[in-house]
Design a protein around this motif. Structure first.
Motif, mmCIF file in Angstrom:
data_model
loop_
_atom_site.group_PDB
_atom_site.id
_atom_site.type_symbol
_atom_site.label_atom_id
_atom_site.label_comp_id
_atom_site.label_asym_id
_atom_site.label_seq_id
_atom_site.Cartn_x
_atom_site.Cartn_y
_atom_site.Cartn_z
ATOM 1 N N ALA A 272 40.901 40.517 18.194
ATOM 2 C CA ALA A 272 41.222 38.758 17.971
ATOM 3 C C ALA A 272 40.808 38.642 19.213
ATOM 4 O O ALA A 272 39.576 37.642 18.709
ATOM 5 N N GLY A 273 40.289 39.139 20.619
ATOM 6 C CA GLY A 273 39.786 38.281 21.648
ATOM 7 C C GLY A 273 38.550 38.481 21.631
ATOM 8 O O GLY A 273 37.408 36.752 21.709
ATOM 9 N N GLY A 274 38.055 39.015 21.325
ATOM 10 C CA GLY A 274 36.334 39.193 20.969
ATOM 11 C C GLY A 274 35.918 38.118 19.681
ATOM 12 O O GLY A 274 34.683 37.631 20.122
ATOM 13 N N ALA B 183 33.630 32.594 18.182
ATOM 14 C CA ALA B 183 33.472 31.596 17.798
ATOM 15 C C ALA B 183 33.491 30.361 18.759
ATOM 16 O O ALA B 183 32.737 29.090 19.220
ATOM 17 N N VAL B 184 34.386 30.946 20.347
ATOM 18 C CA VAL B 184 33.809 29.594 21.375
ATOM 19 C C VAL B 184 32.624 29.239 21.905
ATOM 20 O O VAL B 184 32.185 28.511 21.567
ATOM 21 N N SER B 185 31.425 30.517 21.645
ATOM 22 C CA SER B 185 30.469 30.570 21.731
ATOM 23 C C SER B 185 29.071 29.406 21.486
ATOM 24 O O SER B 185 29.092 29.026 21.318
ATOM 25 N N PHE B 186 29.915 29.813 19.866
ATOM 26 C CA PHE B 186 28.971 28.932 18.498
ATOM 27 C C PHE B 186 29.487 27.922 18.785
ATOM 28 O O PHE B 186 28.144 26.987 18.803
ATOM 29 N N LEU B 187 30.635 27.496 18.761
ATOM 30 C CA LEU B 187 30.726 26.262 19.473
ATOM 31 C C LEU B 187 30.416 25.128 20.601
ATOM 32 O O LEU B 187 29.661 24.569 20.108
ATOM 33 N N GLY B 188 30.354 25.680 21.593
ATOM 34 C CA GLY B 188 29.900 25.642 22.727
ATOM 35 C C GLY B 188 28.193 25.468 22.712
ATOM 36 O O GLY B 188 27.064 24.750 22.776
ATOM 37 N N LEU C 38 34.625 29.492 11.340
ATOM 38 C CA LEU C 38 35.407 30.551 10.471
ATOM 39 C C LEU C 38 35.685 31.998 11.537
ATOM 40 O O LEU C 38 36.863 32.130 11.124
ATOM 41 N N LEU C 39 34.941 31.650 12.385
ATOM 42 C CA LEU C 39 35.480 33.532 13.235
ATOM 43 C C LEU C 39 36.903 32.854 14.136
ATOM 44 O O LEU C 39 37.316 33.799 14.269
ATOM 45 N N LEU C 40 36.937 31.602 14.295
ATOM 46 C CA LEU C 40 37.894 31.340 14.598
ATOM 47 C C LEU C 40 39.390 31.774 13.577
ATOM 48 O O LEU C 40 40.692 31.696 14.406
ATOM 49 N N LEU C 41 38.999 30.556 12.220
ATOM 50 C CA LEU C 41 40.300 31.319 11.825
ATOM 51 C C LEU C 41 40.298 33.306 11.500
ATOM 52 O O LEU C 41 41.506 33.633 11.760
ATOM 53 N N LEU C 42 39.233 34.131 11.576
ATOM 54 C CA LEU C 42 38.587 34.687 11.233
ATOM 55 C C LEU C 42 40.279 35.899 12.025
ATOM 56 O O LEU C 42 41.085 37.252 12.516
ATOM 57 N N ALA C 43 39.441 35.793 13.774
ATOM 58 C CA ALA C 43 40.414 35.436 14.870
ATOM 59 C C ALA C 43 42.350 35.790 15.419
ATOM 60 O O ALA C 43 42.424 36.896 14.982
ATOM 61 N N PHE C 44 41.969 34.515 14.155
ATOM 62 C CA PHE C 44 43.912 34.649 13.641
ATOM 63 C C PHE C 44 43.962 35.493 12.751
ATOM 64 O O PHE C 44 45.180 36.280 13.306
ATOM 65 N N GLY C 45 43.592 35.686 12.465
ATOM 66 C CA GLY C 45 43.687 36.774 10.876
ATOM 67 C C GLY C 45 44.034 38.456 11.389
ATOM 68 O O GLY C 45 44.782 38.672 11.229
ATOM 69 N N VAL C 46 42.560 38.578 11.939
ATOM 70 C CA VAL C 46 43.136 39.784 12.735
ATOM 71 C C VAL C 46 44.012 40.375 13.652
ATOM 72 O O VAL C 46 44.450 40.804 13.733
ATOM 73 N N TRP C 47 44.076 38.723 14.292
ATOM 74 C CA TRP C 47 45.276 39.315 15.723
ATOM 75 C C TRP C 47 46.751 40.320 14.407
ATOM 76 O O TRP C 47 47.330 40.471 14.784
ATOM 77 N N PHE C 48 46.821 38.916 13.264
ATOM 78 C CA PHE C 48 48.613 38.988 12.624
ATOM 79 C C PHE C 48 47.884 40.674 11.374
ATOM 80 O O PHE C 48 48.825 41.568 11.518
ATOM 81 N N SER C 49 47.071 41.099 11.275
ATOM 82 C CA SER C 49 46.555 41.944 10.467
ATOM 83 C C SER C 49 46.635 43.505 11.378
ATOM 84 O O SER C 49 46.769 44.124 10.624
#
Length: 506
Positions: A329-331, A336-341, A477-488
């Motif tokens: 999830a952190g990766g 996501a932070v990298s892309f947004l930056g 999209l990656l930020l949303l996926l990070a949340f999904g990965v954390w819960f999954s």
């Protein structure tokens, strides 16, 4: 002992061009656009046909290796790879180059399982085999990471065909060494090949990707796009039904019923989409907009290559200390932070910021790849380890191909809607200039001043805007996926702790 390590040298030698060819064309896209007068759609197919065909062919080619022995498979694959390299080097049109790249992928799909089978067969002691596999993995990741840099150096000194032509002497040397020093193996004639299923999967993937690209461009009638999409969907459903009904499936789709394995595959595909798609977009902006040479563009992107290539040991330590869920999830979140930056970074004036963000992207995406591998192998039953590994391999290749396709689609759509062209252009000229920055530059070469300069300026401005849109979209999209990965992946570390004492983790 000498023959063992000589076999490894041969394997590494032939695996180098296979790994490099996955990314070597990323910095060549502006050159190919100018030399072959390619459309944006053709350019994307030239680059991503390699990964898409490999994704469908690598599994049946592995079965073919079991059937005929890895030596014969290595010789056959090397011969096809060398021939395809020559055809690609001397291609005179985009269509010829796309066909040559598809043939190149077929040879590569034979070489990859042959090299792995060669290591497993040649090195019988676990310690030596692990060392050999480590060398093999380093060559693969290093070759793919430094492909753009190598491609840029070749383009700076030679014709674009040189990126393929260098494969020919390597392949010829490998074939001679293999025939002379590698011992033959006894194959298993009863091993099923499933070639028809592989072609069905490839056809489904290509039709679906073609439909998406063509729908964005609007160059084909709606009924034609719908028909191609429908056929692709039907083929994909037929493939899934065959796999579920087969006693020995090419892909054990039942593994996807396990939430952790499905999450791992999604992570693998997404991480590859992020890395490959970003490299392609960056290569085009640096050259078209900022006037970088291909080699200078490769140098500029070195932070993402180095960070992804050397992240393995650090990420492995983080996984063991923090757990897979946190690293996965952190990766994704850091990517996501990298892309947004990067979406708000000016690459001409904020180079240090760009390099820091690219290094963060390379490290975080590669860490997510490692976490996806660990998740898949931790959750897979022991008797299904090979099937899980095959699914992971396909995830990597599909991610590489889809990264080019998806980023290209976002970029094309945004570019067409954001470009503001000067007056005086015909409808055909305006349509060409609005298709892509490469086609706008092709048009500008045929126009007189000052119109040509105005078209180039408009194309550069639109590309910067569309590049930012593509990166920001990917980041969200990656930020949303990070949340999904954390819960999954909740409870994954407990699963890992159960399998670790038996040594079943891959």
């Amino acid at each position: 002992m000498f023959r063992q390590w000589l076999t490894l040298v041969i394997i590494v030698l032939v695996y180098i061009p296979v790994a490099i060819d996955a990314t070597v064309l990323h910095v060549a896209s502006p050159t190919l656009s100018a030399e072959l007068a390619t459309s944006s759609n053709e350019l994307l197919w030239i680059i991503d046909i390699y990964s898409l065909v490999m994704a469908g062919m690598v599994l049946p080619m592995g079965a073919l290796g079991d059937r005929i022995g890895f030596k014969r498979l290595l010789l056959t694959g090397s011969g096809i790879f060398g021939l395809a390299s020559l055809l690609a080097a001397f291609s005179g049109s985009a269509g010829q180059l796309i066909a040559a790249r598809a043939l190149l992928a077929t040879g590569a799909a034979m070489i990859v399982p042959a090299t792995l089978a060669g290591i497993r067969t040649t090195f019988t002691h676990a310690a030596q085999r692990n060392m050999a596999l480590g060398v093999w993995a380093a060559v693969g990741s290093g070759g793919a990471a430094f492909g753009p840099l190598i491609g840029g150096w070749l383009l700076a000194h030679f014709h674009w065909g040189a990126v393929f032509l260098i494969n020919a002497p390597i392949v010829l040397l490998v074939m001679m060494l293999t025939a002379r020093f590698v011992p033959p193996q006894q194959g298993r004639r009863q091993q099923p090949l499933n070639l028809a299923q592989a072609f069905m999967l490839i056809a489904a993937i290509l039709l679906l990707v073609w439909s998406a690209k063509t729908a964005i461009k609007g160059s084909v009638a709606t009924w034609g796009v719908a028909a191609a999409f429908s056929v692709g969907g039907i083929l994909l459903m037929a493939f899934v039904r065959q796999q579920l009904a087969a006693s020995v499936p090419m892909i054990d789709l039942r593994l996807f019923a396990q939430r952790i394995i499905l999450s791992g595959v999604v992570m693998a595909v997404t991480a590859m989409i992020a890395l490959v798609g970003f490299e392609l977009l960056m290569a085009q902006e640096l050259q078209f907009v900022h006037g970088f040479t291909p080699f200078a563009a490769g140098i500029f992107m070195l932070p993402v290559m180095l960070a992804s290539g050397f992240s393995g040991p650090i990420a492995a330590i983080l996984v063991s200390r923090l757990g897979l869920r946190q690293v996965a999830a952190g990766g994704m979140a850091l990517s996501a932070v990298s892309f947004l930056g990067l979406s708000v970074t000016n690459f001409a004036t904020q180079q240090t910021q760009a390099w820091i963000l690219m290094a963060l992207l390379g490290f975080s995406a590669a860490s997510a790849l490692l976490a996806s591998t660990a998740a898949i192998m931790a959750a897979a039953p022991k008797e299904k380890a090979a099937s899980a590994g095959a699914i992971e391999t396909m995830g990597y290749e599909l991610g590489a191909g889809l990264g080019i396709a998806l980023f290209g689609l976002i970029l094309t759509r945004s570019f067409s809607t954001s470009i503001t062209l000067p007056g005086g252009l015909s409808s055909e000229q305006a349509a060409q200039a609005s298709s892509s920055i490469g086609e706008a530059f092709q048009l500008a070469q045929r126009l007189s001043l000052p119109t040509s300069g105005e078209v180039i300026s408009a194309a550069k401005s639109a590309f910067i805007t569309s590049h930012s849109v593509a990166l920001a979209t990917a980041g969200a999209l990656l930020l949303l996926l990070a949340f999904g990965v954390w819960f999954s992946l909740a409870g994954l570390d407990k699963t890992v702790s159960r399998v670790e004492p038996d040594g079943d983790r891959g």
